[in-house]
Structures are given as C-alpha cells and as structure tokens.
Scaffold this active site. Structure first.
Site, PDB file in Angstrom:
ATOM      1  N   ARG A  18     -12.916 -14.428  -1.679  1.00 30.86           N
ATOM      2  CA  ARG A  18     -12.445 -15.012  -0.646  1.00 30.86           C
ATOM      3  C   ARG A  18     -13.133 -15.924   0.188  1.00 30.86           C
ATOM      4  O   ARG A  18     -12.643 -16.829   0.820  1.00 30.86           O
ATOM      5  CB  ARG A  18     -11.421 -13.959  -0.101  1.00 30.86           C
ATOM      6  CG  ARG A  18     -10.017 -13.524  -0.897  1.00 30.86           C
ATOM      7  CD  ARG A  18      -9.255 -12.495  -0.323  1.00 30.86           C
ATOM      8  NE  ARG A  18      -7.983 -12.352  -1.356  1.00 30.86           N
ATOM      9  CZ  ARG A  18      -7.352 -11.625  -1.042  1.00 30.86           C
ATOM     10  NH1 ARG A  18      -7.554 -10.553   0.117  1.00 30.86           N
ATOM     11  NH2 ARG A  18      -6.211 -11.382  -1.998  1.00 30.86           N
ATOM     12  N   GLN A  23      -9.247   2.303  -0.551  1.00 30.21           N
ATOM     13  CA  GLN A  23      -9.038   2.648  -2.013  1.00 30.21           C
ATOM     14  C   GLN A  23     -10.193   3.766  -2.362  1.00 30.21           C
ATOM     15  O   GLN A  23      -9.783   4.611  -3.234  1.00 30.21           O
ATOM     16  CB  GLN A  23      -9.359   1.127  -2.633  1.00 30.21           C
ATOM     17  CG  GLN A  23      -8.254   0.170  -2.583  1.00 30.21           C
ATOM     18  CD  GLN A  23      -8.437  -0.948  -3.303  1.00 30.21           C
ATOM     19  OE1 GLN A  23      -9.248  -1.089  -4.224  1.00 30.21           O
ATOM     20  NE2 GLN A  23      -7.195  -1.908  -3.320  1.00 30.21           N
ATOM     21  N   GLY A  67      -6.055  -3.718  -7.960  1.00 32.62           N
ATOM     22  CA  GLY A  67      -7.360  -2.936  -7.540  1.00 32.62           C
ATOM     23  C   GLY A  67      -6.817  -1.564  -6.967  1.00 32.62           C
ATOM     24  O   GLY A  67      -7.526  -0.423  -7.343  1.00 32.62           O
ATOM     25  N   ASP A  93      -7.066  -7.981   4.433  1.00 28.64           N
ATOM     26  CA  ASP A  93      -6.144  -8.948   3.615  1.00 28.64           C
ATOM     27  C   ASP A  93      -5.682  -9.946   4.286  1.00 28.64           C
ATOM     28  O   ASP A  93      -5.289 -11.002   3.742  1.00 28.64           O
ATOM     29  CB  ASP A  93      -5.094  -7.953   2.993  1.00 28.64           C
ATOM     30  CG  ASP A  93      -5.539  -6.767   2.032  1.00 28.64           C
ATOM     31  OD1 ASP A  93      -6.585  -7.101   1.419  1.00 28.64           O
ATOM     32  OD2 ASP A  93      -4.770  -6.087   1.670  1.00 28.64           O
ATOM     33  N   SER A 102     -13.254   1.539   2.790  1.00 32.53           N
ATOM     34  CA  SER A 102     -12.303   1.157   1.973  1.00 32.53           C
ATOM     35  C   SER A 102     -11.395   2.291   1.718  1.00 32.53           C
ATOM     36  O   SER A 102     -11.757   3.305   1.475  1.00 32.53           O
ATOM     37  CB  SER A 102     -13.202   0.898   0.672  1.00 32.53           C
ATOM     38  OG  SER A 102     -11.885   0.922  -0.445  1.00 32.53           O
ATOM     39  N   SER A 126       0.848  -1.235   0.107  1.00 30.07           N
ATOM     40  CA  SER A 126       0.064  -0.004  -0.052  1.00 30.07           C
ATOM     41  C   SER A 126       0.871   1.367  -0.039  1.00 30.07           C
ATOM     42  O   SER A 126       0.601   2.062  -0.619  1.00 30.07           O
ATOM     43  CB  SER A 126      -0.877  -0.086   1.130  1.00 30.07           C
ATOM     44  OG  SER A 126      -1.793  -1.130   0.957  1.00 30.07           O
ATOM     45  N   ARG A 150     -13.989  -6.816 -11.103  1.00 28.46           N
ATOM     46  CA  ARG A 150     -14.337  -5.910  -9.576  1.00 28.46           C
ATOM     47  C   ARG A 150     -15.108  -4.975  -9.523  1.00 28.46           C
ATOM     48  O   ARG A 150     -14.947  -4.053 -10.721  1.00 28.46           O
ATOM     49  CB  ARG A 150     -12.743  -5.960  -8.982  1.00 28.46           C
ATOM     50  CG  ARG A 150     -12.244  -7.140  -8.830  1.00 28.46           C
ATOM     51  CD  ARG A 150     -10.704  -6.914  -8.096  1.00 28.46           C
ATOM     52  NE  ARG A 150     -10.765  -6.600  -6.912  1.00 28.46           N
ATOM     53  CZ  ARG A 150      -9.859  -6.320  -6.018  1.00 28.46           C
ATOM     54  NH1 ARG A 150      -8.592  -6.357  -6.613  1.00 28.46           N
ATOM     55  NH2 ARG A 150      -9.874  -5.717  -4.880  1.00 28.46           N
ATOM     56  N   ARG A 188      -3.083 -14.117  -2.134  1.00 29.79           N
ATOM     57  CA  ARG A 188      -3.445 -14.460  -0.489  1.00 29.79           C
ATOM     58  C   ARG A 188      -3.815 -15.830  -0.327  1.00 29.79           C
ATOM     59  O   ARG A 188      -3.576 -16.497   0.822  1.00 29.79           O
ATOM     60  CB  ARG A 188      -3.949 -13.357   0.174  1.00 29.79           C
ATOM     61  CG  ARG A 188      -3.268 -11.954   0.071  1.00 29.79           C
ATOM     62  CD  ARG A 188      -3.925 -10.892   0.974  1.00 29.79           C
ATOM     63  NE  ARG A 188      -3.485  -9.496   0.280  1.00 29.79           N
ATOM     64  CZ  ARG A 188      -2.315  -8.978   0.395  1.00 29.79           C
ATOM     65  NH1 ARG A 188      -1.398  -9.713   0.979  1.00 29.79           N
ATOM     66  NH2 ARG A 188      -2.323  -7.634  -0.149  1.00 29.79           N
ATOM     67  N   LYS A 219     -12.663  -8.874  -3.511  1.00 27.49           N
ATOM     68  CA  LYS A 219     -11.179  -8.955  -3.686  1.00 27.49           C
ATOM     69  C   LYS A 219     -10.639  -9.810  -4.855  1.00 27.49           C
ATOM     70  O   LYS A 219     -11.410  -9.892  -5.669  1.00 27.49           O
ATOM     71  CB  LYS A 219     -10.645  -9.616  -2.369  1.00 27.49           C
ATOM     72  CG  LYS A 219     -10.904  -8.843  -0.960  1.00 27.49           C
ATOM     73  CD  LYS A 219     -10.236  -7.206  -1.289  1.00 27.49           C
ATOM     74  CE  LYS A 219     -10.711  -6.522  -0.088  1.00 27.49           C
ATOM     75  NZ  LYS A 219     -10.338  -5.102  -0.250  1.00 27.49           N
TER      76      LYS A 219
END
Ligand code: S3P
Length: 425
Positions: free
Chosen positions: A343, A166, A91, A312, A164, A20, A119, A385, A339
C-alpha cells in the site's frame, strides 16, 4: 469512472457490518456450543470466505438478509474438509483459522489467490510451532499454501514483534486448545475484538494493557450478536464529506471500538468537523452515528503508536492529507507493505499520477497537500481499499479518473459505488 466534477455528497447511510467482528462471529460461533444468531453480518467477500471454510468443516450456517444462524458444535466439533480450504483474498481468515486448525485431529491445506499466497505467514508459523504445531509453508517461502497437521499444543508466552490482531488472535485461538496458559504481548495494542468476544462467551481470558492471557477449559456459549457498521468502510465516506466543499454525511451505527477509531482522532487533529451521537453498546462493542461536514484540513504527524488503530485507514487518510495544508507524515508504516497490496507503493504511485507530491521510504510516508488533483488512470493493484480511496479522491478532481479494477471493492463493501452515488448532489 468518469469525473463527478466537484459534486458534493450529502445524506444518511449505513455501511456493511464490521469485517473483523463478522469473521470472528463465524469462527467463534462455530466453536461455541449451541445456535448463534448474528445480525448485520458483513456483505464483503472476505467474511464469506470464512463462512465457506467452516461449512466445509461441517458447520451448518444459514444466511438470510445479512443474518446468520450458526449451529456451533463446541471446540472439538469440526470435521476434516474434503479438499483444500479456499482462503481467496482473506488474510484474516488464513491467519486466525490456522490457530484453530493447528489443534484439530486432521490435516488441512489452506490456499488463496496470488495476493494472499504472497503475504507473510512466518508471523504465525513461528509462534504456532513454538506451541507444538506442525505447520509449514508448502513452497517453503514463508507464505501460503499452508499445510497444517493438527497436533497437541502447549501454552507459551509470546512477545509478538508486530502489533497485529491477526497474529494475536491466531495465538489466542490456538490457546483455547493448548495445555496450560497462553500469553501474548504486542508492542502496541491492536484491535481487540477476539478478546472481547471470547471473554463475552465465557472463555477464561484476561487482558491487561498490551498483554492477553488465556487459560483453556471453559466451554464457549452461543451468542446473539448485532454487528456494528465497519468503521474502516465508513472512513471513505467520512473523508469524502471532509474534502468536497458543501458536503455533509451521517453514517449510522458505526463501531466506535477505541482500537479502531484512531483515524477519527487523526482527522479531528487535522481540523475535521466530526460529530458522534447516539452511542450504544452491543455485546461489549460500542457503536454510534457519525456526522461529518466539509472542513479545511491541515497536516499532522501520525505516530507508530497510533498506527495499529488506523492501519486499514492509511490509504484514505493519505487522500485527506493530499487535500490538507502542509505535509502530513505517517511514521512506522512498514506493515502497509504486507497488506492486500504494497500500500505504500500503491498510495505514492497513484497520488503522484494525480499531481500530489509524496515521499516514502521503507517505514515512512509523507504526503503534501495540493489544491488541484489531475485526472489519472489509477492502478488499484486489485486492492479494495486502494480502489475506494481513489474513488473518493476522484470526487474532487474535475478531470477524468479511471480505476484499473473497480470490482475489487467486493472484498469489504460490494455496494460501495451504489452508496456513493446515492450521496452525490
Ligand atoms: C485485521 C487485522 C489487521 C487489518 C486487517 C483485519 C483483523 O491486520 O489490517 O484488515 O481482523 O484482525 P493485522 O492485524 O495483521 O495488522
């Protein structure tokens, strides 16, 4: 991957620079005035996607041994790229960059791989459009490819429906160009690296609790940054040490930013032996050394408020839960479906293959601890991940565990298996 038959893991390692912070260093360094130096840049493919996008917009960036030199040209110094900007699997690149592109004097198209292009992007299209941006989903399905026709933006006050980083960062970066003040509020605090970096480089940005406001006008100064190790990568080795008897692992220089360390609090609550030492600060970000020893874990409940600080790490926390006594419950986790893969599905499907009992609905995941893992062929869904989580689960399985796609770890940690092998005793 063949079984490693209950071998313990022991030793001292470092992990790649935080993903990040690395993304933001390239983006904000490119918008700053002057030359920035970034040491410990992530070796992951995602951050190189960001680097290539800025190179394609005329920013000179050199990379040598994980050290970047970025010749920032100021917020108005980007030029029109020759073709479609490639977002690959990232993303973070797509959503943060969209905020910047919304205000450029040129049109761009952003497109990625099949995972990225499925996404949700409405979460940024909506607030950017409210700011006056001309941004649309090329196939009209709320996903990338995105076509962004740069325009004059104005500030808004936006209550984000999702916690979020993002989305928040996208709006704050667009706010650098907007007329008037831009305010973003989120339901719970998500990672705050954008705010810390922008503030540190001179932006007029104020954060109070879950609200950040930015007033444009100030130039951003160049930075000399040492990127701390990625806690999201460290989490795999930490859980590995916790679940394999006889293990003890130290990971040096890991980011301890409190918006990222929720997983450590959860593991401590589960009875983990975790020690944090040598805490230091670089460019407003805390980091330190984390030592973990094998521990008998017990179940816990992870609440919705905690989720943004460990979003995450839920796949690897699910592996810890699968070795813990009792049933661990993860609440308000529907974001996991958006994600790199779904997930919730990837965790439950694969844990069940290993004989672990799971329950999931739209917004909840429960994992019941098991003393034995069965051998299995893991469908990683090409999600880094998921691959790393099940490579760790394989450490305490005495039958064979294979992964459908080992290479996807390159997204955040290309040397993941090499470091793990170096720890095997
Ligand atoms: C990221 C934010 C998180 C996280 C992602 C990286 C970032 O996504 O899952 O891996 O760097 O801002 P959301 O903010 O969408 O939850």
């Amino acid at each position: 991957m063949t079984s490693v038959k209950n071998r313990s893991i022991k030793g001292v390692i470092t992990v790649p620079g935080d993903k990040s912070i690395s993304h933001r260093a390239v983006m904000i360094g490119s918008l700053a005035r002057g030359t920035s130096r970034v040491k410990g840049f992530s070796t992951g493919a995602d951050c190189h996607t960001t680097m290539e996008a800025f190179r394609a917009m005329g920013i000179e960036i050199t990379e040598k041994d994980s050290e970047l030199t970025i010749k920032g040209q100021g917020i108005h110094g980007l030029s029109k790229p020759a073709g479609v900007l490639q977002m690959d699997n990232s993303g973070t690149t797509t959503r943060l960059l969209s905020g910047i592109l919304a205000a450029q004097p040129f049109v761009t198209e952003l497109s990625g791989d099949s995972s990225l292009n499925s996404r949700p992007m409405k979460r940024i299209i909506t607030p950017l459009s409210l700011m006056g941006a001309d941004i649309r989903s090329k196939n009209d399905n709320g996903c990338a490819p995105l076509i962004i026709n740069g325009s004059r933006l104005h500030g808004i006050t936006y209550d984000s429906p999702v916690a979020s980083a993002q989305v928040k960062s996208c709006i704050l970066l667009a706010g650098l160009y907007a007329q008037g003040e831009t305010v973003v509020r989120e339901p719970f605090l998500s990672r705050d690296h954008t705010e810390r970096m922008l503030k540190g480089l001179g932006a007029n940005l104020i954060t109070e609790g879950v609200t950040s406001r930015i007033i444009p006008g100030n130039d951003l100064s160049a930075m000399d940054l040492v990127v701390p190790g990625d806690p999201s990568t460290a989490a795999f080795y930490i859980v590995g040490a916790l679940i394999v008897p006889g293990s003890e692992v130290t990971i040096r220089n890991v980011s301890l930013n409190p918006t990222r360390t929720g997983f450590l609090n959860v593991l401590l609550r589960m009875g983990a032996d975790i020690r944090i030492e040598s805490v230091r600060t670089s460019c407003g970000e805390e980091y330190g050394d984390i030592t973990t020893r094998y521990s008998e874990l017990h179940s816990t409940t992870v609440t919705g408020e905690e989720v943004p600080s460990l979003i995450d790490e839920i796949p690897i926390l699910a592996i810890a839960a699968a070795r813990a006594k009792g049933t661990t419950r993860f609440e308000e986790v529907k974001e996991l479906k958006a994600k790199e893969s779904d997930r919730i599905l990837a965790i439950t499907e694969n844990l069940e293959k290993m004989g672990v009992s799971c329950y999931s609905d739209d917004n909840t995941l429960e994992v019941t601890g098991s003393e034995k893992f069965n051998g299995a062929h893991i469908d990683t869904k090409s999600d880094h991940r998921i691959a790393m989580s099940f490579a760790i689960a394989a450490l305490c399985c005495d039958e064979e565990v294979t992964l459908s796609d080992r290479d996807c770890v390159r997204i955040s940690c290309p040397d993941f298996y090499k470091a793990l092998d170096s720890l095997l005793r």
